[in-house]
Structure formats: C-alpha cells, structure tokens
Design a protein around this motif. Structure first.
Motif: not given
Length: 247
Positions: A58-82
C-alpha cells in the motif's frame, strides 16, 4: 472512558496482575504460564509479517518496517519462553496430535477473552488482508501497552536465588521494553491517520473492550472452577540433547 469502566479497568487489571504474578512465581504453575506466552508471542508472527507485506504493497514503508520489526521481536520472545521451558525440562504440547472432540466447533475453541475483545467482528474481518488498520492499531496498542506493564510486574516477582529464574527475569524485562516500543509505534501510526481526539475515542473504545474481555475471561475461569488446561509436557531426552547441541 467513563468512570465505571475506569474502575473496572483498575480492578480487573490488578486482579489479573496478581494472579499472573502468583502463577509465574510458583514453580508448579510457571511452566503453563510460559507455554501460554510462547504460543501467544510466536503465534502472532505470521499475522504481523502478512500485515507488513500489506503495508508495503500500500506504499507505507514506515509502517511495513515497524511491523516487520514487531514480528521479529515476537519471534524472539517466543524463543525466550521456549528456552525457559526447556530449562525446566518442559515444552509446549503438540496440539496437532491431540484428538478433537466430535462436536468441536471453531467458535467454541475461541478463547472467551478474544471472543469478547473482538465482539461484533467476524473472523474474516480480522484476517491480515481484510482488517481495518484502525482496528488493528487500536486493539493491538491496548494489548501491547498492558503487556509491557504485565511482563515487568511478573519479572520483578521472580526469585533471585535460582539461575533459571534470574535468566527468565532478564528476558521478560527485555520483552517488556519491546512491548513498550510496539505500543509507541502503534500510537504514532494512529496519530498519522486520525486527529488526537479521534485517537483518544478509539483507544477508549478498545480499553472498554479489554475490560469486558477480562470479565469474560474471569467468568470462563469460574465456569471451569479455576482449572486451566495444561499446555506443557515433559521434554523428551532428544529435545534436551538438541537444545544442548544448539547452545
């Protein structure tokens, strides 16, 4: 937010924080709490990645970048709990191999909390390709903001006299910081799309929904006499060997 909702929010949040703190401090209930967090954090990754791709398209590169970092953070959180679970010789159960009841229905499997939180929204409207950006931003903002405080509280009640608990505390405090950052970018994203007044109205709406969702969750617990289904099983020797090899 009206006064009654504010009072219910304070009471519900305090009660939930007390229960969560007690369960994560108790070695007997801690594995189930960690498993729930692992499932929630890891489970959100595909949704956030899909939203990031949508924002980019949709052309919102700022939001796309924030969401991708958000996803990476959540993946890391899952690894911490695992990792914390494996230090306790536990792991999340494999739901795919569990037998399903003959009368199993998708709507009945949905948690009382999220059923109330997203009341009025058909599942189709909550998929990454369809969800209204304002709905996503406001609903997730509330969850991330509260999670940042909840993780910090739980981390601070963990005992300091055992290495596994100390490591978990460090991990949860870092998660709390990440959740604070997620709430911040979501709020900024809302202010880019709406006036401050509109943002506040939307936040109040989802705060009210969160209060109702907490009440629904408590009611669900009462109906089950406080019994929470187990989400963990003992880690198999092979699983522990794999963990040591990867360390």
């Amino acid at each position: 937010m009206n006064f009654l909702t504010h009072v219910l929010h304070l009471a519900g949040s305090s009660a939930a924080a007390y229960v969560a703190a007690r369960q994560i401090r108790d070695p007997l209930t801690r594995p189930n709490v960690l498993a729930g967090f692992q499932l929630a954090e890891s489970g959100s990754v595909p949704f956030l990645e899909a939203l990031s791709k949508r924002a980019a398209a949709e052309g919102d590169s700022w939001l796309a970048e924030k969401l991708m970092k958000h996803a990476a953070d959540e993946a890391r959180h899952g690894h911490i709990f695992a990792h914390a679970l494996k230090q306790l010789d536990k792991q999340v159960i494999d739901f795919k191999n569990l037998p399903k009841p003959s009368n199993d229905k998708p709507n009945e499997r949905r948690s009382p909390f999220f059923a109330a939180y997203f009341e009025g929204f058909p599942p189709e409207q909550l998929k990454p390709d369809n969800i209204d950006w304002k709905v996503f931003m406001a609903s997730t903002y509330i969850l991330e903001l509260d999670a940042s405080k909840d993780f910090a509280r739980m981390a601070n009640v963990l005992p300091e006299d055992e290495a596994t608990a100390r490591n978990l505390k460090k991990g949860m405090l870092s998660i709390a910081q990440d959740e604070t950052g997620h709430a911040a970018y979501l709020y900024e994203a809302m202010t880019c799309r709406m006036s401050v007044v509109e943002v506040q109205q939307l936040v109040d709406e989802w705060r009210t929904r969160k209060v109702n969702a907490l009440l629904a969750m408590v009611n669900g617990l009462l109906q089950r006499s406080g019994q929470i289904p187990s989400l963990v099983k003992d880690a198999a020797p092979a699983d522990m060997s794999d963990e040591l090899a990867a360390a």
